[in-house]
Design a protein around this motif. Structure first.
Motif, PDB file in Angstrom:
ATOM      1  N   LEU A   1       0.788  -0.836   0.019  1.00 50.06           N
ATOM      2  CA  LEU A   1      -0.271   0.207  -0.045  1.00 50.06           C
ATOM      3  C   LEU A   1       0.906   1.282  -0.146  1.00 50.06           C
ATOM      4  N   THR A   2       2.230   0.887   0.717  1.00 51.59           N
ATOM      5  CA  THR A   2       3.560   2.338   0.516  1.00 51.59           C
ATOM      6  C   THR A   2       3.279   2.637  -0.438  1.00 51.59           C
TER       7      THR A   2
ATOM      8  N   GLY B   1      -0.607  -5.111 -13.180  1.00 53.42           N
ATOM      9  CA  GLY B   1      -1.101  -4.154 -11.898  1.00 53.42           C
ATOM     10  C   GLY B   1       0.783  -3.950 -12.082  1.00 53.42           C
ATOM     11  N   ALA B   2       1.107  -4.565 -11.511  1.00 55.40           N
ATOM     12  CA  ALA B   2       2.599  -4.356 -10.737  1.00 55.40           C
ATOM     13  C   ALA B   2       3.542  -4.042 -11.688  1.00 55.40           C
TER      14      ALA B   2
ATOM     15  N   THR C   1       7.239  -1.382  -2.726  1.00 50.13           N
ATOM     16  CA  THR C   1       6.276  -1.973  -4.261  1.00 50.13           C
ATOM     17  C   THR C   1       6.987  -3.698  -4.146  1.00 50.13           C
ATOM     18  N   VAL C   2       8.085  -3.546  -4.872  1.00 55.52           N
ATOM     19  CA  VAL C   2       8.932  -4.733  -4.764  1.00 55.52           C
ATOM     20  C   VAL C   2       9.305  -5.554  -2.955  1.00 55.52           C
ATOM     21  N   ILE C   3       9.915  -4.460  -2.045  1.00 55.32           N
ATOM     22  CA  ILE C   3       9.098  -4.899  -0.833  1.00 55.32           C
ATOM     23  C   ILE C   3       7.858  -5.758  -0.829  1.00 55.32           C
ATOM     24  N   GLY C   4       6.481  -4.926  -0.920  1.00 52.94           N
ATOM     25  CA  GLY C   4       5.804  -5.257  -0.364  1.00 52.94           C
ATOM     26  C   GLY C   4       4.940  -6.773  -1.516  1.00 52.94           C
ATOM     27  N   LEU C   5       5.675  -6.989  -2.704  1.00 49.26           N
ATOM     28  CA  LEU C   5       5.319  -7.783  -3.958  1.00 49.26           C
ATOM     29  C   LEU C   5       6.059  -9.204  -2.754  1.00 49.26           C
ATOM     30  N   VAL C   6       7.631  -9.120  -2.524  1.00 52.15           N
ATOM     31  CA  VAL C   6       7.655  -9.640  -1.754  1.00 52.15           C
ATOM     32  C   VAL C   6       7.679 -10.752  -0.902  1.00 52.15           C
ATOM     33  N   ALA C   7       6.727 -10.173  -0.024  1.00 50.96           N
ATOM     34  CA  ALA C   7       6.758 -10.377   1.300  1.00 50.96           C
ATOM     35  C   ALA C   7       4.670 -10.742   1.196  1.00 50.96           C
TER      36      ALA C   7
ATOM     37  N   LEU D   1      10.692   9.853  -5.692  1.00 49.82           N
ATOM     38  CA  LEU D   1       9.163   9.339  -5.063  1.00 49.82           C
ATOM     39  C   LEU D   1       8.949   8.020  -5.803  1.00 49.82           C
ATOM     40  N   PRO D   2       9.450   7.717  -7.201  1.00 53.23           N
ATOM     41  CA  PRO D   2       8.958   7.366  -7.931  1.00 53.23           C
ATOM     42  C   PRO D   2      10.740   5.785  -7.550  1.00 53.23           C
ATOM     43  N   PHE D   3      11.193   6.716  -6.916  1.00 56.61           N
ATOM     44  CA  PHE D   3      12.408   5.449  -6.407  1.00 56.61           C
ATOM     45  C   PHE D   3      11.641   5.010  -5.040  1.00 56.61           C
ATOM     46  N   LEU D   4      11.508   5.646  -4.747  1.00 53.38           N
ATOM     47  CA  LEU D   4      11.423   5.593  -3.046  1.00 53.38           C
ATOM     48  C   LEU D   4       9.910   3.903  -3.676  1.00 53.38           C
TER      49      LEU D   4
END
Length: 130
Positions: A3-4, A80-81, A123-129, A115-118
């Motif tokens: 979500l972040t 989406g990702a 997003t990658v951390i969220g997808l992996v988790a 902002l895009p880097f963050l």
């Protein structure tokens, strides 16, 4: 964390829509000239076609990121990702190119790229988790 990443991607997209507006619509205005370091009305007129085109690149990246965010929130993770990361990844890469090619524009590169880097990282951390 996903979500972040989505929220950061939406913020990055909104920033790039604003950049589109400055480059493609308001290029010759005093505010845009000041923002982009365009010294004269004549210089703005000469560079207007290039800025117009560049603005649309920013708009298309914003659209990809926004559509990706909407699809991710709707549960379509793969598409989406892909769209979100394509949008914010390209924004990040463009900011890096600006930083490396024009060190005097370091501030602009950091403003458009943070902002895009963050968003990529979150997003990658969220997808992996998940």
């Amino acid at each position: 964390m996903l979500l972040t990443g989505i929220i950061l991607a939406i913020l990055a997209a909104l920033l790039h829509v604003y950049i589109f507006w400055m480059e493609s619509i308001a290029w010759e205005s005093p505010a845009a000239r000041k923002t982009f370091g365009i010294g004269s009305e004549q210089e703005a007129a000469v560079t207007k076609p290039l800025a117009f085109n560049q603005g649309f690149y920013n708009l298309f990246l914003a659209i990809a990121a926004l559509l990706g965010a909407v699809l991710l929130m709707a549960g379509n993770t793969a598409v989406g990702a892909t769209l979100l990361l394509t949008g914010v990844g390209s924004m990040t890469a463009a900011a890096l190119v600006l930083l490396l090619s024009s060190p005097t524009l370091r501030g602009a590169a950091l403003k458009q790229g943070t902002l895009p880097f963050l968003a990529v990282i979150a997003t990658v951390i969220g997808l992996v988790a998940s």
